[in-house]
Design an enzyme around this catalytic site. Structure first.
Site, PDB file in Angstrom:
ATOM      1  N   MET A 198      16.381  17.962 -16.651  1.00 24.11           N
ATOM      2  CA  MET A 198      16.540  16.404 -16.732  1.00 24.11           C
ATOM      3  C   MET A 198      15.143  16.037 -17.349  1.00 24.11           C
ATOM      4  SD  MET A 198      19.242  15.195 -15.507  1.00 24.11           S
ATOM      5  CE  MET A 198      18.763  13.689 -15.340  1.00 24.11           C
ATOM      6  N   HIS A 216      28.361  16.408 -14.062  1.00 19.52           N
ATOM      7  CA  HIS A 216      27.093  16.438 -13.734  1.00 19.52           C
ATOM      8  C   HIS A 216      27.200  16.083 -12.162  1.00 19.52           C
ATOM      9  CE1 HIS A 216      22.779  15.403 -14.062  1.00 19.52           C
ATOM     10  NE2 HIS A 216      22.927  16.429 -13.028  1.00 19.52           N
ATOM     11  N   SER A 253      27.317  10.176 -22.679  1.00 19.42           N
ATOM     12  CA  SER A 253      27.444  10.029 -21.285  1.00 19.42           C
ATOM     13  C   SER A 253      28.258   8.751 -21.029  1.00 19.42           C
ATOM     14  CB  SER A 253      25.960   9.954 -20.409  1.00 19.42           C
ATOM     15  OG  SER A 253      26.423   9.379 -19.106  1.00 19.42           O
ATOM     16  N   ASP A 284      19.052  16.186 -20.672  1.00 15.79           N
ATOM     17  CA  ASP A 284      19.499  14.780 -20.204  1.00 15.79           C
ATOM     18  C   ASP A 284      18.399  13.957 -19.809  1.00 15.79           C
ATOM     19  OD1 ASP A 284      21.152  12.534 -19.220  1.00 15.79           O
ATOM     20  OD2 ASP A 284      22.163  13.701 -17.882  1.00 15.79           O
ATOM     21  N   ASP A 334      28.669  11.440 -15.055  1.00 18.04           N
ATOM     22  CA  ASP A 334      27.677  11.573 -14.327  1.00 18.04           C
ATOM     23  C   ASP A 334      27.904  11.101 -13.002  1.00 18.04           C
ATOM     24  OD1 ASP A 334      24.994  12.111 -15.864  1.00 18.04           O
ATOM     25  OD2 ASP A 334      25.442  10.320 -16.878  1.00 18.04           O
ATOM     26  N   HIS A 368      30.128  13.863 -21.317  1.00 18.45           N
ATOM     27  CA  HIS A 368      29.302  13.874 -19.934  1.00 18.45           C
ATOM     28  C   HIS A 368      29.777  12.824 -19.040  1.00 18.45           C
ATOM     29  CE1 HIS A 368      25.865  15.658 -18.100  1.00 18.45           C
ATOM     30  NE2 HIS A 368      25.407  14.359 -17.643  1.00 18.45           N
ATOM     31  N   MET A 408      25.355  14.762  -9.131  1.00 17.02           N
ATOM     32  CA  MET A 408      24.234  14.203  -8.159  1.00 17.02           C
ATOM     33  C   MET A 408      24.380  13.903  -7.015  1.00 17.02           C
ATOM     34  SD  MET A 408      22.598  12.606 -11.842  1.00 17.02           S
ATOM     35  CE  MET A 408      23.926  12.361 -12.579  1.00 17.02           C
ATOM     36  N   MET A 415      27.339  10.299  -8.997  1.00 18.15           N
ATOM     37  CA  MET A 415      26.254   9.938  -8.120  1.00 18.15           C
ATOM     38  C   MET A 415      26.673   9.485  -6.821  1.00 18.15           C
ATOM     39  SD  MET A 415      23.674   7.943 -10.950  1.00 18.15           S
ATOM     40  CE  MET A 415      23.246   8.724 -12.551  1.00 18.15           C
TER      41      MET A 415
END
Length: 238
Positions: A141, A68, A10, A179, A37, A35, A70, A39
């Site tokens: 998760m 990913h 990540s 993760d 992330d 990866h 979120m 957010m």
């Protein structure tokens, strides 16, 4: 399920002042994915990166970009990340109703990318059942999403095993990703339970030798996987 274990470092834990260097390190070390992330500060209490970073990453690496999301509004933003070059896009079951999940998965796969769904630790694993036969991957998760560096939640391996069970019942075989708090100590239990893709943050990027750290996690996971499947003796003979 029960594919050769791949590591997805990540970049949330990477050095953003020298991101190109860190990407090159994990690529050389044999990472399976990068990866990413994403957010939004609403769905989770943190704000990270977005489309411009994904677009630049696409130019910087040949590794698949595992994005990913979120975020509160994945249906609106999925096309942005697909256009930026995401190879795999994960949406959360908590952010969408069932119709929305099907639409998101359809849009992602229709673009040629891999579609994945994720569940937070407090969400029943059964929430993925409606789309388990439609997705390429399920992300479990093992920490509450929002921040890197958290400790692995004990019992997350049982949730991985439950995904395996539900997938088999549905006649499906999605990859299973985990993760949160994954390192040499925790990778074996989730790999033995059926996890195929392990997201690692600090375990890789905070190590003195990220490449060696990545390989150590993968080796620990593969050995546990082999033992769980009764393949240890066969591998020893190879």
């Amino acid at each position: 399920m029960f594919e050769p274990v791949k590591i997805a470092p990540s970049i949330l834990s990477a050095d953003f002042m020298d991101l190109g260097r860190d990407i090159a390190l994990i690529e050389e070390a044999g990472a399976g994915y990068v990866h990413v992330d994403v957010m939004d500060g609403h769905f989770v209490p943190n704000l990270t990166m977005g489309v411009p970073v994904v677009r630049q990453l696409k130019k910087a690496t040949s590794l698949p970009l595992d994005v990913h999301l979120m975020i509160d509004n994945p249906l609106e933003q999925v096309p942005w990340f697909l256009d930026a070059g995401a190879d795999s896009v994960t949406v959360h079951v908590e952010a969408l109703d069932e119709a929305g999940l099907f639409r998101a998965v359809s849009d992602i796969r229709g673009s040629g990318a891999r579609a994945a769904v994720s569940v937070k630790p407090a969400t029943p694993i059964e929430a993925v059942v409606p789309v388990i036969g439609e997705v390429d991957m399920v992300l479990v998760m093992s920490v509450e999403p929002g921040f890197s560096g958290q400790s692995f939640i004990e019992g997350s391996d049982a949730r991985v095993a439950r995904v395996v069970e539900l997938a088999r019942m549905a006649g499906a075989s999605p990859l299973i990703q985990v993760d949160g708090g994954i390192g040499v100590a925790t990778a074996p239990c989730v790999a033995a339970a059926g996890a195929d893709v392990l997201v690692c943050g600090n375990a890789v990027f905070a190590a003195k030798d990220p490449g060696a750290a990545l390989e150590a996690v993968r080796t620990a996971a593969e050995e546990a996987r082999a033992a769980a499947l009764g393949l240890s003796d066969i591998l020893d003979e190879v």
